[in-house]
Design a protein around this motif. Structure first.
Motif, short mmCIF file in Angstrom:
data_model
loop_
_atom_site.label_atom_id
_atom_site.label_comp_id
_atom_site.label_asym_id
_atom_site.label_seq_id
_atom_site.Cartn_x
_atom_site.Cartn_y
_atom_site.Cartn_z
N SER A 1 27.07 -4.55 18.74
CA SER A 1 26.54 -4.80 20.38
C SER A 1 27.26 -3.86 21.37
O SER A 1 26.53 -3.36 22.30
CB SER A 1 26.97 -6.25 20.71
OG SER A 1 28.43 -6.47 20.36
N PHE A 2 28.37 -3.34 21.04
CA PHE A 2 29.02 -2.39 21.75
C PHE A 2 28.30 -1.17 21.63
O PHE A 2 27.84 -0.31 22.80
CB PHE A 2 30.67 -2.03 21.31
CG PHE A 2 30.96 -0.92 22.14
CD1 PHE A 2 31.44 -1.25 23.56
CD2 PHE A 2 31.23 0.16 21.66
CE1 PHE A 2 32.09 -0.25 24.24
CE2 PHE A 2 31.82 1.18 22.24
CZ PHE A 2 32.12 1.01 23.56
N ALA A 3 27.89 -0.83 20.49
CA ALA A 3 26.99 0.60 20.65
C ALA A 3 25.64 0.40 21.01
O ALA A 3 25.16 1.25 21.79
CB ALA A 3 26.73 0.75 19.48
N LEU A 4 25.08 -0.57 21.06
CA LEU A 4 23.43 -0.90 21.65
C LEU A 4 23.84 -0.97 23.08
O LEU A 4 23.15 -0.31 24.15
CB LEU A 4 22.95 -2.21 21.19
CG LEU A 4 22.70 -2.15 19.86
CD1 LEU A 4 22.15 -3.51 19.37
CD2 LEU A 4 21.34 -1.08 19.64
N ARG A 5 25.11 -1.35 23.60
CA ARG A 5 25.40 -1.57 25.16
C ARG A 5 25.43 -0.24 25.63
O ARG A 5 24.98 0.20 26.88
CB ARG A 5 26.46 -2.53 25.37
CG ARG A 5 26.33 -3.03 26.91
CD ARG A 5 27.66 -4.11 26.91
NE ARG A 5 26.84 -5.23 26.46
CZ ARG A 5 27.56 -6.31 26.78
NH1 ARG A 5 28.83 -6.29 27.02
NH2 ARG A 5 27.06 -7.43 26.16
N PHE A 6 26.26 0.58 24.98
CA PHE A 6 26.60 2.05 25.26
C PHE A 6 25.42 2.82 25.29
O PHE A 6 25.05 3.51 26.43
CB PHE A 6 27.55 2.60 24.18
CG PHE A 6 27.84 3.89 24.53
CD1 PHE A 6 28.69 4.29 25.52
CD2 PHE A 6 27.43 5.02 23.65
CE1 PHE A 6 29.19 5.62 25.83
CE2 PHE A 6 27.80 6.33 24.10
CZ PHE A 6 28.83 6.44 24.87
N ILE A 7 24.49 2.89 24.31
CA ILE A 7 23.28 3.30 24.51
C ILE A 7 22.45 3.11 25.29
O ILE A 7 21.86 4.04 26.24
CB ILE A 7 22.45 3.15 23.06
CG1 ILE A 7 23.24 4.01 22.03
CG2 ILE A 7 21.15 3.77 23.21
CD1 ILE A 7 22.81 3.46 20.43
N GLU A 8 22.30 1.92 25.84
CA GLU A 8 21.57 1.64 26.93
C GLU A 8 21.90 1.93 28.31
O GLU A 8 21.21 2.62 29.03
CB GLU A 8 21.55 -0.03 27.15
CG GLU A 8 20.64 -0.82 28.38
CD GLU A 8 20.68 -2.19 28.14
OE1 GLU A 8 20.44 -2.68 29.22
OE2 GLU A 8 21.13 -2.85 27.24
N ARG A 9 23.45 2.09 28.29
CA ARG A 9 23.81 2.54 29.70
C ARG A 9 23.66 4.10 29.89
O ARG A 9 23.21 4.51 30.86
CB ARG A 9 25.40 2.14 29.86
CG ARG A 9 25.88 0.85 30.11
CD ARG A 9 27.39 0.77 30.09
NE ARG A 9 27.54 -0.61 30.33
CZ ARG A 9 28.96 -0.98 30.44
NH1 ARG A 9 30.02 -0.33 30.17
NH2 ARG A 9 28.91 -2.53 30.41
N ARG A 10 23.71 4.60 28.56
CA ARG A 10 23.49 6.18 28.58
C ARG A 10 22.00 6.29 28.95
O ARG A 10 21.75 7.35 29.76
CB ARG A 10 23.89 6.68 27.31
CG ARG A 10 23.86 8.31 27.27
CD ARG A 10 24.54 8.73 26.21
NE ARG A 10 24.53 10.23 26.29
CZ ARG A 10 25.09 11.01 25.71
NH1 ARG A 10 26.25 10.39 24.93
NH2 ARG A 10 25.03 12.37 25.79
N ARG A 11 21.09 5.60 28.52
CA ARG A 11 19.53 5.82 28.63
C ARG A 11 19.43 5.44 30.47
O ARG A 11 18.73 6.14 31.03
CB ARG A 11 18.94 4.92 28.03
CG ARG A 11 18.53 5.31 26.59
CD ARG A 11 17.63 4.58 25.92
NE ARG A 11 17.43 4.81 24.64
CZ ARG A 11 17.07 3.98 23.49
NH1 ARG A 11 16.84 2.98 23.77
NH2 ARG A 11 17.11 4.44 22.25
#
Length: 98
Positions: A27-37
């Motif tokens: 979940s942290f990785a998905l949130r990090f990817i979403e923020r980066r996008r």
């Protein structure tokens, strides 16, 4: 004796840390990817994300494949029954035009 207890405590802490990483890492990785996008899309406001276009193309391709499968099934059914009713109808309409 105290050394064995310390070894057990270290292993327990290691297992708990691994469980924590496994549980919340995704979940942290998905949130990090979403923020980066989101940050990248803020920098390039005129460029749309390719994901909707790719998804639309994929859905269109799937619909086309399903249509071909349905058409082939109808054709197989007509051949197996020996049904020539659609051909007879087209011949009748040709004869009526003459």
């Amino acid at each position: 004796m105290l050394e064995q207890v310390w070894d057990v405590v270290k292993w327990v802490l290691l297992v708990l840390a691994a469980g924590f990483i496994g549980q919340f890492g995704k979940s942290f990785a998905l949130r990090f990817i979403e923020r980066r996008r989101n940050a990248q899309s803020d920098r390039e406001p005129g460029v749309p994300s390719p994901a909707p276009e790719i998804e639309k193309a994929r859905l269109e391709a799937r619909a086309k494949i399903e249509k071909k499968r349905a058409k082939a099934e109808v054709k197989r059914t007509k051949i197996s029954r020996g049904d020539r009713s659609s051909e007879d109808a087209s011949e009748r309409s040709d004869a009526e035009e003459v």
